[in-house]
Design a protein around this motif. Sequence first.
Motif, mmCIF file in Angstrom:
data_model
loop_
_atom_site.group_PDB
_atom_site.id
_atom_site.type_symbol
_atom_site.label_atom_id
_atom_site.label_comp_id
_atom_site.label_asym_id
_atom_site.label_seq_id
_atom_site.Cartn_x
_atom_site.Cartn_y
_atom_site.Cartn_z
ATOM 1 N N THR A 129 118.170 61.536 58.542
ATOM 2 C CA THR A 129 117.451 62.157 59.954
ATOM 3 C C THR A 129 116.474 63.751 59.971
ATOM 4 O OG1 THR A 129 119.720 62.694 60.964
ATOM 5 C CG2 THR A 129 117.963 60.968 61.604
ATOM 6 N N TRP A 130 117.115 64.581 58.755
ATOM 7 C CA TRP A 130 116.536 65.867 57.913
ATOM 8 C C TRP A 130 115.068 65.183 57.665
ATOM 9 C CZ3 TRP A 130 117.008 70.711 60.160
ATOM 10 C CH2 TRP A 130 118.265 70.649 60.799
ATOM 11 N N LEU A 131 115.317 64.476 56.737
ATOM 12 C CA LEU A 131 113.806 64.133 56.043
ATOM 13 C C LEU A 131 112.554 64.224 55.993
ATOM 14 C CD1 LEU A 131 113.691 63.074 52.617
ATOM 15 C CD2 LEU A 131 113.560 60.665 53.725
ATOM 16 N N ARG A 132 112.303 63.606 57.969
ATOM 17 C CA ARG A 132 110.924 63.619 58.060
ATOM 18 C C ARG A 132 110.429 65.235 58.366
ATOM 19 N NH1 ARG A 132 108.049 59.390 59.953
ATOM 20 N NH2 ARG A 132 108.833 57.182 59.597
ATOM 21 N N VAL A 133 111.156 65.692 58.655
ATOM 22 C CA VAL A 133 111.343 67.298 58.648
ATOM 23 C C VAL A 133 110.816 67.883 57.482
ATOM 24 C CG1 VAL A 133 112.284 69.538 59.468
ATOM 25 C CG2 VAL A 133 112.811 67.223 61.032
ATOM 26 N N ALA A 134 111.876 67.590 56.675
ATOM 27 C CA ALA A 134 111.328 68.400 55.259
ATOM 28 C C ALA A 134 109.912 67.970 54.587
ATOM 29 C CB ALA A 134 112.844 67.837 54.185
ATOM 30 N N VAL A 135 109.705 66.705 54.782
ATOM 31 C CA VAL A 135 108.813 65.965 54.146
ATOM 32 C C VAL A 135 107.195 66.696 54.809
ATOM 33 C CG1 VAL A 135 107.108 63.691 53.864
ATOM 34 C CG2 VAL A 135 109.394 63.833 53.128
ATOM 35 N N GLU A 136 107.647 67.027 55.900
ATOM 36 C CA GLU A 136 106.625 67.736 56.754
ATOM 37 C C GLU A 136 106.492 69.241 56.010
ATOM 38 O OE1 GLU A 136 104.429 68.007 61.515
ATOM 39 O OE2 GLU A 136 105.439 66.077 60.935
ATOM 40 N N PHE A 137 107.255 69.758 56.199
ATOM 41 C CA PHE A 137 107.280 71.524 55.630
ATOM 42 C C PHE A 137 106.744 71.487 54.472
ATOM 43 C CE2 PHE A 137 109.942 74.591 53.798
ATOM 44 C CZ PHE A 137 109.642 75.344 53.625
ATOM 45 N N GLY A 138 107.248 70.832 53.598
ATOM 46 C CA GLY A 138 106.440 70.626 52.690
ATOM 47 C C GLY A 138 107.634 71.596 51.511
ATOM 48 N N GLY A 139 106.920 72.902 50.916
ATOM 49 C CA GLY A 139 107.871 73.359 50.217
ATOM 50 C C GLY A 139 108.210 73.516 48.630
ATOM 51 N N GLY A 140 109.388 73.329 47.712
ATOM 52 C CA GLY A 140 109.375 72.950 46.913
ATOM 53 C C GLY A 140 109.704 71.736 46.928
ATOM 54 N N PRO A 141 110.744 72.109 45.762
ATOM 55 C CA PRO A 141 110.776 70.964 45.659
ATOM 56 C C PRO A 141 111.708 69.607 46.427
ATOM 57 C CG PRO A 141 111.529 71.734 43.037
ATOM 58 C CD PRO A 141 110.777 72.816 44.371
ATOM 59 N N LEU A 142 111.971 68.605 46.720
ATOM 60 C CA LEU A 142 112.470 68.401 47.694
ATOM 61 C C LEU A 142 113.895 67.156 47.121
ATOM 62 C CD1 LEU A 142 111.394 66.392 50.946
ATOM 63 C CD2 LEU A 142 113.421 65.245 49.832
ATOM 64 N N ILE A 143 115.040 67.535 47.058
ATOM 65 C CA ILE A 143 116.466 66.022 46.853
ATOM 66 C C ILE A 143 116.594 65.686 48.127
ATOM 67 C CG2 ILE A 143 118.356 66.235 45.928
ATOM 68 C CD1 ILE A 143 116.941 67.655 43.171
ATOM 69 N N LEU A 144 117.192 64.662 48.332
ATOM 70 C CA LEU A 144 117.544 64.094 49.420
ATOM 71 C C LEU A 144 119.301 63.078 48.481
ATOM 72 C CD1 LEU A 144 118.315 62.005 51.816
ATOM 73 C CD2 LEU A 144 116.667 60.596 51.176
ATOM 74 N N ASP A 145 120.148 63.846 49.275
ATOM 75 C CA ASP A 145 121.323 63.902 48.744
ATOM 76 C C ASP A 145 122.142 62.456 49.055
ATOM 77 O OD1 ASP A 145 123.464 62.869 47.288
ATOM 78 O OD2 ASP A 145 123.753 65.131 46.979
ATOM 79 N N LEU A 146 122.106 61.222 48.502
ATOM 80 C CA LEU A 146 122.902 60.355 50.180
ATOM 81 C C LEU A 146 123.830 60.545 50.081
ATOM 82 C CD1 LEU A 146 120.108 56.828 48.924
ATOM 83 C CD2 LEU A 146 120.110 58.524 50.628
#
Length: 333
Positions: A127-144
């Motif tokens: 549920t954090w994912l959409r926040v992280a995508v819109e924020f941008g930043g550096g590498p994004l890792i989703l750990d399931l």
Amino acid sequence: NNISLPEMLSGMMAPPCLFSVILLASSDWGFKLGRPHQIARHLGLMGHPVYYVYPDLAEGEGQAGYQILGSSSPNVWVTQFHSVGRATSIHDHCVADVIKDDLVAALQQLCKDKNLIAPAVLVYCSTWLRVAVEFGGGPLILDLSCESTRQEKGITADVENAVTLGWADKVVSALDWPDNRKNVPRAQVIIPDGVEVDLFKVAVGRIDPKQQGSQMRVGYIGRVMQWFDIKLLIASALAYPDWRFIVAGAIDEPLAEEILPPNVILLGDRASCEIPNLVASMDVCIVPVKKGQENDALTSPVIYEYLSAGKPVVTTARPCLDDLASLVSVAEA
């Protein structure tokens, strides 16, 4: 894979250097010695500044923002975001646009204040994912790894987007889903769970179960959720009335309504710093999981904690534990 998540993340940074990390967590720092906590501590010891963000939000005072609650480990700062006008939790629902905007603003303010340039973002609750995508930043890792029992439609759709649309640079998990959960998107990289062995070895040197009394102490450390076979625990306690069956962890409803034998002792939720000593105080440690396909992929990192303390382990059979067959005793549920 013969690689840890911090090693994989370091390889994604160009050039390799000290980098900042924002870890969007699935639980509070004191909840347990879980995978997000291990990753945060490990990255911090490597010298990377880590901001461990709680899933529960505080009420804002007219604007979105954040507060640093303290440093829980070298280079690790426990952080809480707040939204305008009301408190909520990232677990309550797929984040509404207004809350999402507040969280993105909080991330941007954190980066501005701490001079974080393109920080890596680790997501441990989808549920954090959409926040992280819109924020941008550096590498994004989703750990399931913390999502093994969550299959809400919205969450699964976001994970699907992370895999197929490239929302995340990498999607990792502790193990692949079994065949009966093919509707859940597969992770791209499998990184098994681990344990901080030294924490438990040191505790064993401090505590002797025999000093806790002459009764056999059988313990489970962790949250009691819908997968926990509480009826098996009750049957075991009735079969061995002279033994003490100790459960340390929060208990979800309606499991809390079960009538328990007097030799079942509920310690309630415990701080993560207490867990090594609790494990060391047991004679035998257990993980009673209900039988059923829906639980076949349920990992039990607590088993590694038990084994690190040198404790005999009894658990119910699951395919995901095949590699541990020689180290644990397996019982039928």
